[in-house]
Design a protein around this motif. Structure first.
Motif, PDB file in Angstrom:
ATOM      1  N   ALA A  56     -22.192 -57.438  71.032  1.00 28.80           N
ATOM      2  CA  ALA A  56     -21.261 -57.356  69.917  1.00 28.80           C
ATOM      3  C   ALA A  56     -21.425 -58.569  69.009  1.00 28.80           C
ATOM      4  N   GLU A  57     -21.154 -58.384  67.706  1.00 28.39           N
ATOM      5  CA  GLU A  57     -21.093 -59.515  66.794  1.00 28.39           C
ATOM      6  C   GLU A  57     -19.756 -60.195  67.029  1.00 28.39           C
ATOM      7  N   LEU A  58     -19.810 -61.452  67.411  1.00 23.14           N
ATOM      8  CA  LEU A  58     -18.601 -62.119  67.872  1.00 23.14           C
ATOM      9  C   LEU A  58     -17.750 -62.622  66.712  1.00 23.14           C
ATOM     10  N   THR A  59     -16.968 -61.723  66.157  1.00 26.60           N
ATOM     11  CA  THR A  59     -16.062 -62.059  65.064  1.00 26.60           C
ATOM     12  C   THR A  59     -14.653 -61.636  65.441  1.00 26.60           C
ATOM     13  N   ILE A  60     -13.688 -62.203  64.741  1.00 26.69           N
ATOM     14  CA  ILE A  60     -12.291 -61.802  64.961  1.00 26.69           C
ATOM     15  C   ILE A  60     -12.101 -60.346  64.555  1.00 26.69           C
ATOM     16  N   ASP A  61     -12.823 -59.918  63.527  1.00 27.05           N
ATOM     17  CA  ASP A  61     -12.736 -58.518  63.105  1.00 27.05           C
ATOM     18  C   ASP A  61     -13.156 -57.586  64.231  1.00 27.05           C
ATOM     19  N   TYR A  62     -14.196 -57.988  64.983  1.00 26.15           N
ATOM     20  CA  TYR A  62     -14.619 -57.143  66.107  1.00 26.15           C
ATOM     21  C   TYR A  62     -13.502 -57.035  67.135  1.00 26.15           C
ATOM     22  N   LEU A  63     -12.896 -58.164  67.481  1.00 21.84           N
ATOM     23  CA  LEU A  63     -11.806 -58.142  68.459  1.00 21.84           C
ATOM     24  C   LEU A  63     -10.663 -57.254  67.978  1.00 21.84           C
ATOM     25  N   ARG A  64     -10.317 -57.376  66.701  1.00 22.89           N
ATOM     26  CA  ARG A  64      -9.211 -56.574  66.167  1.00 22.89           C
ATOM     27  C   ARG A  64      -9.550 -55.081  66.211  1.00 22.89           C
ATOM     28  N   GLN A  65     -10.757 -54.730  65.786  1.00 20.50           N
ATOM     29  CA  GLN A  65     -11.153 -53.319  65.789  1.00 20.50           C
ATOM     30  C   GLN A  65     -11.195 -52.766  67.210  1.00 20.50           C
ATOM     31  N   ALA A  66     -11.720 -53.575  68.156  1.00 24.50           N
ATOM     32  CA  ALA A  66     -11.779 -53.137  69.552  1.00 24.50           C
ATOM     33  C   ALA A  66     -10.372 -52.977  70.115  1.00 24.50           C
ATOM     34  N   PHE A  67      -9.494 -53.930  69.791  1.00 30.08           N
ATOM     35  CA  PHE A  67      -8.115 -53.831  70.276  1.00 30.08           C
ATOM     36  C   PHE A  67      -7.461 -52.552  69.760  1.00 30.08           C
ATOM     37  N   SER A 101      -0.618 -63.537  72.790  1.00 29.83           N
ATOM     38  CA  SER A 101      -1.933 -63.957  72.335  1.00 29.83           C
ATOM     39  C   SER A 101      -2.977 -63.573  73.380  1.00 29.83           C
ATOM     40  N   ILE A 102      -4.107 -63.055  72.920  1.00 27.16           N
ATOM     41  CA  ILE A 102      -5.223 -62.700  73.810  1.00 27.16           C
ATOM     42  C   ILE A 102      -6.472 -63.436  73.339  1.00 27.16           C
ATOM     43  N   SER A 103      -7.143 -64.096  74.283  1.00 17.79           N
ATOM     44  CA  SER A 103      -8.408 -64.763  73.964  1.00 17.79           C
ATOM     45  C   SER A 103      -9.505 -64.230  74.883  1.00 17.79           C
ATOM     46  N   VAL A 104     -10.706 -64.168  74.352  1.00 13.63           N
ATOM     47  CA  VAL A 104     -11.888 -63.719  75.099  1.00 13.63           C
ATOM     48  C   VAL A 104     -12.958 -64.793  74.946  1.00 13.63           C
ATOM     49  N   SER A 105     -13.559 -65.188  76.043  1.00 14.62           N
ATOM     50  CA  SER A 105     -14.569 -66.239  75.996  1.00 14.62           C
ATOM     51  C   SER A 105     -15.891 -65.707  75.443  1.00 14.62           C
ATOM     52  N   THR A 109     -22.633 -58.336  77.362  1.00 17.56           N
ATOM     53  CA  THR A 109     -22.867 -57.146  76.551  1.00 17.56           C
ATOM     54  C   THR A 109     -21.555 -56.721  75.906  1.00 17.56           C
ATOM     55  N   THR A 110     -21.663 -55.808  74.945  1.00 15.12           N
ATOM     56  CA  THR A 110     -20.462 -55.279  74.300  1.00 15.12           C
ATOM     57  C   THR A 110     -19.541 -54.629  75.331  1.00 15.12           C
ATOM     58  N   GLU A 111     -20.112 -53.895  76.281  1.00 20.97           N
ATOM     59  CA  GLU A 111     -19.308 -53.239  77.305  1.00 20.97           C
ATOM     60  C   GLU A 111     -18.547 -54.268  78.154  1.00 20.97           C
ATOM     61  N   GLN A 112     -19.214 -55.356  78.496  1.00 18.29           N
ATOM     62  CA  GLN A 112     -18.561 -56.393  79.301  1.00 18.29           C
ATOM     63  C   GLN A 112     -17.441 -57.069  78.516  1.00 18.29           C
ATOM     64  N   ILE A 113     -17.691 -57.353  77.248  1.00 14.30           N
ATOM     65  CA  ILE A 113     -16.658 -57.963  76.407  1.00 14.30           C
ATOM     66  C   ILE A 113     -15.456 -57.039  76.296  1.00 14.30           C
ATOM     67  N   ASP A 114     -15.721 -55.762  76.095  1.00 13.72           N
ATOM     68  CA  ASP A 114     -14.615 -54.801  75.975  1.00 13.72           C
ATOM     69  C   ASP A 114     -13.832 -54.690  77.277  1.00 13.72           C
ATOM     70  N   ASP A 115     -14.521 -54.747  78.412  1.00 14.43           N
ATOM     71  CA  ASP A 115     -13.814 -54.707  79.694  1.00 14.43           C
ATOM     72  C   ASP A 115     -12.897 -55.917  79.851  1.00 14.43           C
ATOM     73  N   VAL A 116     -13.361 -57.082  79.414  1.00 15.83           N
ATOM     74  CA  VAL A 116     -12.514 -58.282  79.463  1.00 15.83           C
ATOM     75  C   VAL A 116     -11.286 -58.083  78.575  1.00 15.83           C
ATOM     76  N   LEU A 117     -11.506 -57.569  77.376  1.00 16.26           N
ATOM     77  CA  LEU A 117     -10.390 -57.337  76.455  1.00 16.26           C
ATOM     78  C   LEU A 117      -9.384 -56.354  77.047  1.00 16.26           C
TER      79      LEU A 117
END
Length: 215
Positions: free
Chosen positions: A3-14, A60-64, A70-78
């Motif tokens: 994933a492109e590590l931006t706040i927009d990505y986190l918001r869209q994924a959330f 508040s939610i933070s992801v390291s 991978t994108t899948e791993q980041i999404d699982d953390v979220l």
């Protein structure tokens, strides 16, 4: 896929998983990336007592993004953190941080949506996203009159003070200062006093041959 590590990505994924998994009931919290090494994600909030009940707010939610995930791993953390958020936001009571309620929700999400959410992840098995620059270690090598050998990783700010102590210590037959980038010293604390790790003569000899002697 990464994933492109931006706040927009986190918001869209959330927002995507909020609709898909949580029926769109969770307000968007503060979302941010962190450089945490020991935990991949974290959900925090404030709490206050009202009429004998605990109310949670200011979520508040933070992801390291420290590790190469991978994108899948980041999404699982979220999603993991969204489960915590859902439990707190809806006022559910759980037996512990990852208790019966959490595990039940996690297992159902994994089964229903083909996720791989876990209680914890061993970060020692993960690779940093960016290559780590080798560290320079200031090493003090000591030979004692009783035949013992010591290697010590020294805090550079304490080197001058230790040099005075060395000159006054009669139990030492020989000492020398070295510079090293060897990972052998990674787990050793950087000391400010005359203490170190006792090693065999063979290890001592091998290590000083690999290091740069400081004059």
């Amino acid at each position: 896929m990464n994933a492109e590590l931006t706040i927009d990505y986190l918001r869209q994924a959330f927002e995507h998983y909020n609709k898909l998994i949580f029926d769109g009931k969770l307000p968007v919290p503060k979302l941010k990336w962190s450089r945490a090494k020991t935990r991949l994600g974290q959900m925090v909030c404030k709490r206050k007592m009202s009429w004998g009940r605990t109310k949670f707010y200011d979520f508040s939610i933070s992801v390291s993004n420290y590790y190469k995930l991978t994108t899948e791993q980041i999404d699982d953390v979220l999603i993991h953190e969204m489960i915590h958020y859902s439990i707190a936001y809806t006022g559910l009571k759980d037996t512990s941080s990852h208790g019966i309620v959490f595990r039940g929700m996690m297992d159902k999400i994994n089964r229903t949506f083909g996720r791989h959410i876990t209680i914890s992840v061993r970060t020692r098995n993960l690779q940093p996203r960016t290559a780590q620059q080798p560290k320079d270690y200031l090493i003090l090598a000591l030979q004692m009159k009783d035949g013992k050998y010591f290697l010590s990783s020294v805090n550079p700010s304490a080197a001058g003070r230790l040099a005075i102590s060395l000159a006054r210590t009669r139990e030492i037959t020989h000492y020398a200062w070295y510079q090293s980038q060897d990972e052998y010293f990674h787990s050793m604390p950087r000391v400010r006093s005359l203490r170190g790790r006792q090693v065999s003569k063979e290890v001592y000899t091998t290590m000083i041959e690999k290091m740069k002697l400081l004059r």
